[in-house]
Scaffold this motif. Sequence first.
Motif, PDB file in Angstrom:
ATOM      1  N   GLY A 127    -113.735 -56.804  11.768  1.00 56.33           N
ATOM      2  CA  GLY A 127    -113.282 -55.865  10.760  1.00 56.33           C
ATOM      3  C   GLY A 127    -113.054 -56.485   9.395  1.00 56.33           C
ATOM      4  O   GLY A 127    -112.157 -56.066   8.649  1.00 56.33           O
ATOM      5  N   LEU A 128    -113.891 -57.463   9.032  1.00 55.93           N
ATOM      6  CA  LEU A 128    -113.704 -58.180   7.764  1.00 55.93           C
ATOM      7  C   LEU A 128    -114.611 -57.691   6.644  1.00 55.93           C
ATOM      8  O   LEU A 128    -114.652 -58.297   5.581  1.00 55.93           O
ATOM      9  N   GLY A 129    -115.350 -56.632   6.880  1.00 54.40           N
ATOM     10  CA  GLY A 129    -116.135 -56.062   5.801  1.00 54.40           C
ATOM     11  C   GLY A 129    -117.527 -56.653   5.694  1.00 54.40           C
ATOM     12  O   GLY A 129    -118.098 -57.130   6.680  1.00 54.40           O
ATOM     13  N   ALA A 130    -118.100 -56.613   4.495  1.00 54.97           N
ATOM     14  CA  ALA A 130    -119.475 -57.027   4.250  1.00 54.97           C
ATOM     15  C   ALA A 130    -119.684 -58.493   4.623  1.00 54.97           C
ATOM     16  O   ALA A 130    -118.746 -59.288   4.690  1.00 54.97           O
ATOM     17  N   THR A 131    -120.946 -58.848   4.823  1.00 49.45           N
ATOM     18  CA  THR A 131    -121.289 -60.172   5.325  1.00 49.45           C
ATOM     19  C   THR A 131    -120.717 -61.296   4.471  1.00 49.45           C
ATOM     20  O   THR A 131    -120.075 -62.218   4.986  1.00 49.45           O
ATOM     21  N   ALA A 132    -120.948 -61.250   3.163  1.00 50.94           N
ATOM     22  CA  ALA A 132    -120.471 -62.327   2.281  1.00 50.94           C
ATOM     23  C   ALA A 132    -118.949 -62.393   2.276  1.00 50.94           C
ATOM     24  O   ALA A 132    -118.355 -63.477   2.304  1.00 50.94           O
ATOM     25  N   THR A 133    -118.311 -61.237   2.264  1.00 52.67           N
ATOM     26  CA  THR A 133    -116.844 -61.197   2.290  1.00 52.67           C
ATOM     27  C   THR A 133    -116.310 -61.785   3.585  1.00 52.67           C
ATOM     28  O   THR A 133    -115.359 -62.573   3.599  1.00 52.67           O
ATOM     29  N   ALA A 134    -116.935 -61.403   4.690  1.00 51.21           N
ATOM     30  CA  ALA A 134    -116.508 -61.911   5.996  1.00 51.21           C
ATOM     31  C   ALA A 134    -116.712 -63.412   6.086  1.00 51.21           C
ATOM     32  O   ALA A 134    -115.844 -64.144   6.574  1.00 51.21           O
ATOM     33  N   ARG A 135    -117.858 -63.884   5.619  1.00 53.09           N
ATOM     34  CA  ARG A 135    -118.138 -65.323   5.685  1.00 53.09           C
ATOM     35  C   ARG A 135    -117.113 -66.120   4.887  1.00 53.09           C
ATOM     36  O   ARG A 135    -116.609 -67.160   5.340  1.00 53.09           O
ATOM     37  N   ASN A 136    -116.787 -65.654   3.699  1.00 48.29           N
ATOM     38  CA  ASN A 136    -115.800 -66.344   2.869  1.00 48.29           C
ATOM     39  C   ASN A 136    -114.418 -66.333   3.511  1.00 48.29           C
ATOM     40  O   ASN A 136    -113.686 -67.331   3.481  1.00 48.29           O
ATOM     41  N   ALA A 137    -114.057 -65.193   4.111  1.00 49.05           N
ATOM     42  CA  ALA A 137    -112.750 -65.096   4.765  1.00 49.05           C
ATOM     43  C   ALA A 137    -112.684 -66.023   5.971  1.00 49.05           C
ATOM     44  O   ALA A 137    -111.663 -66.689   6.216  1.00 49.05           O
ATOM     45  N   LEU A 138    -113.766 -66.094   6.724  1.00 50.08           N
ATOM     46  CA  LEU A 138    -113.791 -66.951   7.905  1.00 50.08           C
ATOM     47  C   LEU A 138    -113.807 -68.428   7.523  1.00 50.08           C
ATOM     48  O   LEU A 138    -113.170 -69.262   8.182  1.00 50.08           O
ATOM     49  N   ARG A 139    -114.506 -68.741   6.460  1.00 47.01           N
ATOM     50  CA  ARG A 139    -114.488 -70.135   5.982  1.00 47.01           C
ATOM     51  C   ARG A 139    -113.070 -70.521   5.560  1.00 47.01           C
ATOM     52  O   ARG A 139    -112.586 -71.610   5.897  1.00 47.01           O
ATOM     53  N   ALA A 140    -112.409 -69.648   4.845  1.00 47.36           N
ATOM     54  CA  ALA A 140    -111.040 -69.932   4.392  1.00 47.36           C
ATOM     55  C   ALA A 140    -110.083 -70.060   5.570  1.00 47.36           C
ATOM     56  O   ALA A 140    -109.126 -70.843   5.519  1.00 47.36           O
ATOM     57  N   PHE A 141    -110.335 -69.311   6.623  1.00 42.47           N
ATOM     58  CA  PHE A 141    -109.492 -69.410   7.813  1.00 42.47           C
ATOM     59  C   PHE A 141    -109.720 -70.722   8.556  1.00 42.47           C
ATOM     60  O   PHE A 141    -108.779 -71.413   8.948  1.00 42.47           O
ATOM     61  N   HIS A 142    -110.971 -71.085   8.768  1.00 39.46           N
ATOM     62  CA  HIS A 142    -111.289 -72.226   9.613  1.00 39.46           C
ATOM     63  C   HIS A 142    -111.096 -73.582   8.925  1.00 39.46           C
ATOM     64  O   HIS A 142    -110.757 -74.563   9.602  1.00 39.46           O
ATOM     65  N   LEU A 143    -111.340 -73.671   7.621  1.00 39.62           N
ATOM     66  CA  LEU A 143    -111.356 -74.981   6.976  1.00 39.62           C
ATOM     67  C   LEU A 143    -110.039 -75.746   7.103  1.00 39.62           C
ATOM     68  O   LEU A 143    -110.045 -76.916   7.510  1.00 39.62           O
ATOM     69  N   PRO A 144    -108.882 -75.157   6.780  1.00 40.80           N
ATOM     70  CA  PRO A 144    -107.641 -75.946   6.883  1.00 40.80           C
ATOM     71  C   PRO A 144    -107.365 -76.428   8.305  1.00 40.80           C
ATOM     72  O   PRO A 144    -106.912 -77.560   8.510  1.00 40.80           O
ATOM     73  N   ARG A 145    -107.631 -75.608   9.276  1.00 38.47           N
ATOM     74  CA  ARG A 145    -107.402 -76.004  10.671  1.00 38.47           C
ATOM     75  C   ARG A 145    -108.353 -77.122  11.069  1.00 38.47           C
ATOM     76  O   ARG A 145    -107.947 -78.107  11.699  1.00 38.47           O
ATOM     77  N   ALA A 146    -109.629 -76.988  10.717  1.00 40.47           N
ATOM     78  CA  ALA A 146    -110.601 -78.023  11.046  1.00 40.47           C
ATOM     79  C   ALA A 146    -110.260 -79.337  10.352  1.00 40.47           C
ATOM     80  O   ALA A 146    -110.404 -80.420  10.936  1.00 40.47           O
ATOM     81  N   GLU A 147    -109.801 -79.259   9.120  1.00 45.30           N
ATOM     82  CA  GLU A 147    -109.405 -80.469   8.395  1.00 45.30           C
ATOM     83  C   GLU A 147    -108.226 -81.159   9.092  1.00 45.30           C
ATOM     84  O   GLU A 147    -108.205 -82.388   9.230  1.00 45.30           O
ATOM     85  N   ALA A 148    -107.245 -80.375   9.515  1.00 45.52           N
ATOM     86  CA  ALA A 148    -106.073 -80.947  10.189  1.00 45.52           C
ATOM     87  C   ALA A 148    -106.468 -81.591  11.506  1.00 45.52           C
ATOM     88  O   ALA A 148    -105.975 -82.677  11.859  1.00 45.52           O
ATOM     89  N   LEU A 149    -107.346 -80.951  12.255  1.00 47.47           N
ATOM     90  CA  LEU A 149    -107.789 -81.525  13.522  1.00 47.47           C
ATOM     91  C   LEU A 149    -108.629 -82.777  13.295  1.00 47.47           C
ATOM     92  O   LEU A 149    -108.467 -83.784  13.998  1.00 47.47           O
ATOM     93  N   ALA A 150    -109.520 -82.742  12.314  1.00 52.52           N
ATOM     94  CA  ALA A 150    -110.348 -83.918  12.031  1.00 52.52           C
ATOM     95  C   ALA A 150    -109.496 -85.102  11.598  1.00 52.52           C
ATOM     96  O   ALA A 150    -109.793 -86.251  11.936  1.00 52.52           O
ATOM     97  N   ALA A 151    -108.417 -84.824  10.874  1.00 49.75           N
ATOM     98  CA  ALA A 151    -107.529 -85.897  10.409  1.00 49.75           C
ATOM     99  C   ALA A 151    -106.843 -86.600  11.578  1.00 49.75           C
ATOM    100  O   ALA A 151    -106.417 -87.756  11.456  1.00 49.75           O
ATOM    101  N   ALA A 152    -106.731 -85.921  12.723  1.00 48.56           N
ATOM    102  CA  ALA A 152    -106.125 -86.525  13.914  1.00 48.56           C
ATOM    103  C   ALA A 152    -107.099 -87.432  14.660  1.00 48.56           C
ATOM    104  O   ALA A 152    -106.733 -88.034  15.671  1.00 48.56           O
ATOM    105  N   GLU A 153    -108.330 -87.507  14.172  1.00 53.20           N
ATOM    106  CA  GLU A 153    -109.360 -88.418  14.666  1.00 53.20           C
ATOM    107  C   GLU A 153    -109.746 -88.213  16.133  1.00 53.20           C
ATOM    108  O   GLU A 153    -109.742 -89.152  16.933  1.00 53.20           O
TER     109      GLU A 153
END
Length: 303
Positions: A127-153
């Motif tokens: 339910g995130l709307g148009a493709t570009a909008t959804a992609r940007n929202a999902l990128r914004a959601f995933h990036l901080p979490r992925a960065e935190a996990l990657a930092a834990a090596e």
Amino acid sequence: MIDPFAVYPGAVVLDGGLATELERRGADLRDPLWSARVLVEDPDLIVEVHRAYVEAGADVVIGASYQASFGGLAARGFDRDAASALLARSVELARVATADHTVLVAASVGPYGAVLANGAEYTGDYGLGATATARNALRAFHLPRAEALAAAEPDLLAIETIPSVVETEALVEVLAELKDTPAWVSFSCRDGRHLNDGTLIEDAVAIAAASPQVVAVGVNCTPPAFLPELLACAGAVTNKSLVAYPNRGATWDAVAKTWIGDAVPDGFGPLARSLRASGARLIGGCCGTGPADIADTASALRG
């Protein structure tokens, strides 16, 4: 990009369902945080389950961060620093459990739908709307979490149960930001050809496999009967290792929050051999599976 699986000459045995085994051992996961709740309340139990899978023969254990997110943890009173520490704890606990063994640790990156806790990872409809909008929202959601996990090596990220092509595109963009962190990407599928959102599996695999950070692609949390055709389609568009860790063929009841049914009554040994014959190299189990299934898998693949 260094492939962490390069040291394995043949098949690689993954672990089984973390949440399934936590519940078998008494954990109450009726919570939006699901298995991440145990990170907060009983981390020793997570270590216990990881160790059970190592003892069963797993070459890889997947951490308990599948349903952990900054938003979900904030709703439980964790500020950003505390949430980052909790994500790192998922990797640290896996390291503790595998300290005496040569076992890889994969940090779990579950789909956005898992955090919604409404079964959306089995439809891909966010339910995130148009493709570009959804992609940007999902990128914004995933990036901080992925960065935190990657930092834990961890040794790599397990980007898993991805149900949609838009989320795949967003995650490839996230991996490009991480640069030196390898990952596998595995999809949740509704039949032998399509992701849960209706995308052809070969189209999604091609997008994921084009990322230099992705060392393996495949399917998880999907009924076993669909895996041979899905693996054939995936193998037709990439030479990267294929990953397969199906569920037990049950159906998810989003209201009762439980799995119904079992399509693998005889254990995972014969299934593991079938998956290997279908091209999979990384083989394990997802929801509904436990250490006995991974022991069967390890015996079948190494025997």
